[in-house]
Design a protein around this motif. Structure first.
Motif, PDB file in Angstrom:
ATOM      1  N   SER A   8      71.966  90.674  28.672  1.00  0.00           N
ATOM      2  CA  SER A   8      71.876  91.890  27.860  1.00  0.00           C
ATOM      3  C   SER A   8      72.027  91.577  26.383  1.00  0.00           C
ATOM      4  CB  SER A   8      72.947  92.889  28.298  1.00  0.00           C
ATOM      5  OG  SER A   8      72.693  93.316  29.606  1.00  0.00           O
ATOM      6  N   PHE A   9      72.867  90.604  26.059  1.00  0.00           N
ATOM      7  CA  PHE A   9      73.061  90.268  24.649  1.00  0.00           C
ATOM      8  C   PHE A   9      72.040  89.233  24.179  1.00  0.00           C
ATOM      9  CE2 PHE A   9      77.065  92.039  26.020  1.00  0.00           C
ATOM     10  CZ  PHE A   9      77.354  92.898  24.973  1.00  0.00           C
ATOM     11  N   LYS A  10      71.533  88.418  25.093  1.00  0.00           N
ATOM     12  CA  LYS A  10      70.540  87.412  24.729  1.00  0.00           C
ATOM     13  C   LYS A  10      69.204  88.049  24.389  1.00  0.00           C
ATOM     14  CE  LYS A  10      68.137  83.419  26.604  1.00  0.00           C
ATOM     15  NZ  LYS A  10      67.923  82.569  27.760  1.00  0.00           N
ATOM     16  N   VAL A  56      74.582  95.181  43.573  1.00  0.00           N
ATOM     17  CA  VAL A  56      73.472  94.654  42.781  1.00  0.00           C
ATOM     18  C   VAL A  56      72.795  95.785  42.001  1.00  0.00           C
ATOM     19  CG1 VAL A  56      71.182  93.602  42.918  1.00  0.00           C
ATOM     20  CG2 VAL A  56      73.059  92.643  44.241  1.00  0.00           C
ATOM     21  N   ASP A  57      72.592  96.911  42.633  1.00  0.00           N
ATOM     22  CA  ASP A  57      71.974  98.052  41.954  1.00  0.00           C
ATOM     23  C   ASP A  57      72.814  98.532  40.771  1.00  0.00           C
ATOM     24  OD1 ASP A  57      69.866  97.973  43.697  1.00  0.00           O
ATOM     25  OD2 ASP A  57      70.602  99.607  44.963  1.00  0.00           O
ATOM     26  N   VAL A  58      74.113  98.615  40.963  1.00  0.00           N
ATOM     27  CA  VAL A  58      75.004  99.031  39.872  1.00  0.00           C
ATOM     28  C   VAL A  58      74.960  98.016  38.738  1.00  0.00           C
ATOM     29  CG1 VAL A  58      77.435  99.387  39.264  1.00  0.00           C
ATOM     30  CG2 VAL A  58      76.504 100.440  41.313  1.00  0.00           C
ATOM     31  N   TYR A  59      74.969  96.714  39.088  1.00  0.00           N
ATOM     32  CA  TYR A  59      74.915  95.669  38.061  1.00  0.00           C
ATOM     33  C   TYR A  59      73.613  95.762  37.257  1.00  0.00           C
ATOM     34  CZ  TYR A  59      74.975  91.112  35.825  1.00  0.00           C
ATOM     35  OH  TYR A  59      74.953  90.108  34.896  1.00  0.00           O
ATOM     36  N   VAL A  60      72.512  96.006  37.925  1.00  0.00           N
ATOM     37  CA  VAL A  60      71.222  96.102  37.232  1.00  0.00           C
ATOM     38  C   VAL A  60      71.196  97.310  36.297  1.00  0.00           C
ATOM     39  CG1 VAL A  60      68.768  96.573  37.599  1.00  0.00           C
ATOM     40  CG2 VAL A  60      69.905  94.814  38.946  1.00  0.00           C
ATOM     41  N   VAL A  61      71.650  98.444  36.777  1.00  0.00           N
ATOM     42  CA  VAL A  61      71.632  99.657  35.946  1.00  0.00           C
ATOM     43  C   VAL A  61      72.559  99.503  34.736  1.00  0.00           C
ATOM     44  CG1 VAL A  61      72.241 102.101  35.891  1.00  0.00           C
ATOM     45  CG2 VAL A  61      70.918 101.197  37.795  1.00  0.00           C
ATOM     46  N   VAL A  62      73.764  99.003  34.967  1.00  0.00           N
ATOM     47  CA  VAL A  62      74.702  98.814  33.855  1.00  0.00           C
ATOM     48  C   VAL A  62      74.178  97.743  32.902  1.00  0.00           C
ATOM     49  CG1 VAL A  62      77.048  98.102  33.252  1.00  0.00           C
ATOM     50  CG2 VAL A  62      76.677  99.653  35.165  1.00  0.00           C
ATOM     51  N   GLY A  63      73.542  96.702  33.435  1.00  0.00           N
ATOM     52  CA  GLY A  63      72.966  95.665  32.582  1.00  0.00           C
ATOM     53  C   GLY A  63      71.885  96.214  31.674  1.00  0.00           C
ATOM     54  N   ILE A  64      71.044  97.090  32.199  1.00  0.00           N
ATOM     55  CA  ILE A  64      70.000  97.705  31.368  1.00  0.00           C
ATOM     56  C   ILE A  64      70.625  98.608  30.307  1.00  0.00           C
ATOM     57  CG2 ILE A  64      68.079  99.349  31.394  1.00  0.00           C
ATOM     58  CD1 ILE A  64      67.306  98.160  34.130  1.00  0.00           C
TER      59      ILE A  64
END
Length: 76
Positions: A8-10, A56-64
């Motif tokens: 996300s920061f990269k 995994v779904d939560v990680y993807v949404v929060v990552g976006i």
């Protein structure tokens, strides 16, 4: 937060790189969803796969969300 969501920061430097980062998160989520879907067809492992898929779904949404916020310079 940089330790949990390094992509996300990269990828937050420009609009094009942010969109590439969003696509990467979506592809990772889709591939993981397919893999977990195949594994989830097994009776006992299905519950564990469901929980793993949810994580995994939560990680993807929060990552976006973090990617967009890092692009907008809200989080550093």
């Amino acid at each position: 937060m940089k330790n949990l969501f390094p992509l996300s920061f990269k990828w937050a430097s420009s609009l094009v790189s942010m969109l590439i980062g969003v696509v990467i998160y979506i592809v990772v989520g889709a591939v993981a969803g397919l893999a977990i879907g195949f594994i989830g067809a097994m009776p006992i492992i299905g519950i564990i796969a469901w929980v793993l898929g949810l994580a995994v779904d939560v990680y993807v949404v929060v990552g976006i969300i973090v990617l967009v916020l890092a692009y907008l310079k809200v989080v550093k």
